[in-house]
Design a protein around this motif. Structure first.
Motif, PDB file in Angstrom:
ATOM      1  N   LYS A  14       0.823  -1.195   0.000  1.00  0.00           N
ATOM      2  CA  LYS A  14       0.000   0.000   0.000  1.00  0.00           C
ATOM      3  C   LYS A  14       0.861   1.250   0.000  1.00  0.00           C
ATOM      4  N   THR A 551      -7.955   2.639   8.618  1.00  0.00           N
ATOM      5  CA  THR A 551      -9.171   2.316   7.878  1.00  0.00           C
ATOM      6  C   THR A 551      -9.177   3.068   6.558  1.00  0.00           C
ATOM      7  N   ASP A 552      -9.961   2.571   5.607  1.00  0.00           N
ATOM      8  CA  ASP A 552     -10.049   3.224   4.305  1.00  0.00           C
ATOM      9  C   ASP A 552     -10.634   4.620   4.430  1.00  0.00           C
ATOM     10  N   GLU A 553     -11.607   4.787   5.328  1.00  0.00           N
ATOM     11  CA  GLU A 553     -12.242   6.088   5.506  1.00  0.00           C
ATOM     12  C   GLU A 553     -11.241   7.121   6.019  1.00  0.00           C
ATOM     13  N   GLN A 555      -7.998   6.931   5.845  1.00  0.00           N
ATOM     14  CA  GLN A 555      -6.964   7.111   4.827  1.00  0.00           C
ATOM     15  C   GLN A 555      -7.400   8.124   3.777  1.00  0.00           C
TER      16      GLN A 555
END
Length: 613
Positions: A14, A551-553, A555
């Motif tokens: 990532k 978390t994706d949120e 990030q």
């Protein structure tokens, strides 16, 4: 319980955007950030002879095999919480161990003193089980030692990295009415001798990566008395310069400031016992002297100054999954063909401006005349890539392609061009002219290549009503002057402490750049009085701080803030980026060593090195 290897691999991919582009660096750095510089400076061959003689006459003899290396910068301390320079960190890396580590400098964290760990579902509590390990004085490594060492990191007057534990990773703690840390309130508990519990205020996206940094290293509880509740078993100066006691694969042997340092293998190491008896570093700040020292085969492992480097002599035999170019280089001056590794690192080298002393039009004039592409190709001989953003491209939101697109679309000062006319215009609009030039002091580390770049800028700026004076200083002096707010324009670099954008962009968080406060992370003094985008950058970094979860949120929020910080820096030119370096290192056939990874050679432990002589 999370799978450490899988978690590390996922984070690595990532961060880098793919295995073939692996990269990373470690903290504040001078001409190169590592042991050997990629730059060139004037110097005489006699310098090497003098330094060799001084070391040989010192009386510090080592018995057994010796792996000979070079340090290009002065070691300043052996205290893990006080060290900010790479040369000190290289020694500390061998003497002290942390809970986690980057094996061979690869950006994939693995357990070190942590035998195992568990993370709570919300990633705010980590419970570590410790290895059965001992310190160099024979005492056992205990969880209480970490609690003590991390309290020093948070509270000691000698700590230069308190923000790592209090702000970056955000371990639970109390603050007083002025926002200062309340000693003894750190959320770290020794549940038993072998179990350490760490409580975070909120989840942090790179907790394990942070804990691999040497500031979080273990050492015996109470060894020094610079925090409340401890008188200290030894004086601080003894621990920091004469008798550092850690649990690493090597024990401290000696350190002669400005001359040499050495470590000797720890026979009782809980991991792989070192294959060499000793590692010795000769401190040589002059590039030509370093080159002569290596060509005389006094160093087994070394860098080549740019003045003596020929890219046509590189033969790459293999590029591995981590982007490491491995092969041969030569022949060198002594007729030998040496081993070669080139690694694209998460690095940024830049010009910083003390914004209190250098007005915005002058900073913009610098940006207009600087052609990063030209500097990389003509001055640095292609040993890196031109940089127009502060975040290394592989960890920029969306990856390297997104970074390139952003630069092409929005960089305001011209990509791959020198615009003297625009520089002149912005200066004249501010009231400067041929009879009213602005005088600025450029301060750099001892590097002829950076001086070559400085002279190009100086000559270009002369046509834009800027009179730039060039001076050189050793690395420790440059840092001291920076912390004291005495610099105007200065050159430095940054090596990743952990592989994420916020590790770099924290240098552009305006409140952390105030040299009137203790331990500024950079020296630009960015305030509302000297920067139109001060508030935008401050608010954006606060968004990073407020959304730290893995978390994706969170990030997505951080990614948006990262871009805003980059744009703010473009607007106010607090720091002018130059290039991202490719680390290149060379060694003779007498050495067997794994190529270092993207975190750079300063993160590589040397216990698995062998010598064939």
């Amino acid at each position: 319980m999370p799978d450490t290897n899988k978690l590390s691999r996922r984070r690595f991919l990532k961060a880098t955007g793919g295995a073939a582009t692996a990269a990373a660096l470690a903290g504040c750095t001078g001409g190169n950030g590592e042991e050997e510089t990629t730059t060139e400076s004037g110097g005489q061959e006699e310098t090497t002879t003098e330094q060799q003689t001084e070391a040989e006459d010192s009386g510090n003899e080592l018995s057994g095999s010796v792996f000979q290396r070079i340090l290009s910068g002065t070691v300043t301390t052996l205290d893990p919480v006080a060290a900010t320079d790479t040369s000190s960190g290289i020694i500390i890396q061998q003497v002290f161990d942390c809970l986690m580590s980057y094996p061979d400098g690869l950006p994939t964290v693995e357990n070190e003193l942590a035998a195992d760990y568990e993370a709570s579902e919300d990633f705010t509590t980590y419970t570590f089980q410790l290895e059965d390990a001992t310190y160099h004085d024979g005492s056992a490594v205990k969880a209480a030692d970490f609690a003590y060492a991390w309290e020093r990191l948070a509270a000691s007057e000698n700590s230069r990295r308190a923000y790592f534990i209090l702000d970056s990773i955000g371990i639970e703690h109390e603050t007083d009415s002025d926002g200062n840390y309340v000693p003894g309130s750190l959320g770290v508990e020794a549940a038993s001798d072998t179990e350490l519990v760490v409580n975070l205020k909120e989840p942090f996206h790179d907790t394990l990566e942070m804990l691999a940094y040497t500031s979080f290293a273990a050492y015996p509880e109470g060894i020094v008395g610079d925090i409340e509740g401890y008188d200290g078993e030894m004086e601080y100066t003894e621990f920091a310069s004469k008798n550092p006691i850690g649990a690493g694969p090597f024990e401290f042997a000696f350190w002669e400031k400005g001359t040499a340092a050495a470590v000797s293998k720890n026979e009782d190491y809980y991991g792989d016992v070192a294959q060499v008896d000793n590692v010795r570093w000769q401190v040589i700040e002059d590039d030509t002297a370093r080159y002569n020292y290596a060509m005389n085969e006094n160093a087994d492992y070394f860098g080549l100054p740019t003045a003596q480097y020929d890219p046509g002599k590189v033969q790459v035999d293999n590029v591995d999954e981590f982007g490491r170019e491995v092969g041969k280089y030569g022949p060198v001056r002594n007729g030998k063909t040496v081993n070669y590794v080139g690694v694209p690192t998460l690095s940024i080298f830049y010009v910083g401006f003390n914004m209190k002393k250098v007005p915005k039009p002058v900073r913009q004039a610098f940006a207009y005349v600087l052609n990063q592409d030209q500097m990389v190709e003509e001055v640095f001989k292609g040993r890196g890539s031109p940089a127009y953003i502060f975040t290394p491209p592989t960890i920029y939101p969306g990856g390297a392609q997104a970074a390139e697109s952003k630069v092409e679309a929005d960089y305001p000062y011209g990509v791959a061009e020198t615009d003297i006319q625009a520089a002149r215009e912005v200066m004249e609009e501010a009231g400067y002219g041929p009879d009213n030039k602005f005088e600025v002091q450029w301060t750099q580390y001892n590097s002829g290549t950076w001086e070559e770049m400085a002279k190009i800028l100086r000559d270009q700026l002369a046509s834009a009503h800027v009179d730039m004076k060039i001076e050189k200083a050793d690395f420790s002096t440059l840092l001291e002057r920076g912390r004291n707010g005495q610099l105007e324009a200065y050159t430095l670099g940054w090596i990743a402490d952990w592989p994420a954008a916020d590790n770099f962009l924290q240098l552009l968080n305006p409140p952390q750049t105030n040299t009137d406060q203790t331990g500024p992370i950079s020296y630009v003094n960015w305030t509302a009085d000297n920067g139109d985008s001060y508030q935008k950058a401050t608010d954006a970094y606060q968004q990073v701080v407020n959304n730290p979860a893995p978390t994706d949120e969170a990030q997505a929020v951080r990614d948006e803030a990262y871009v805003e910080i980059e744009e703010s820096n473009w607007d106010d030119v607090a720091m002018l980026t130059i290039y991202n370096r490719k680390d290149e290192t060379f060694w003779y056939d007498s050495v067997n060593i794994e190529p270092f990874g993207g975190m750079g050679p300063s993160r590589q432990k040397l216990n698995n090195v062998t010598l064939n002589r």
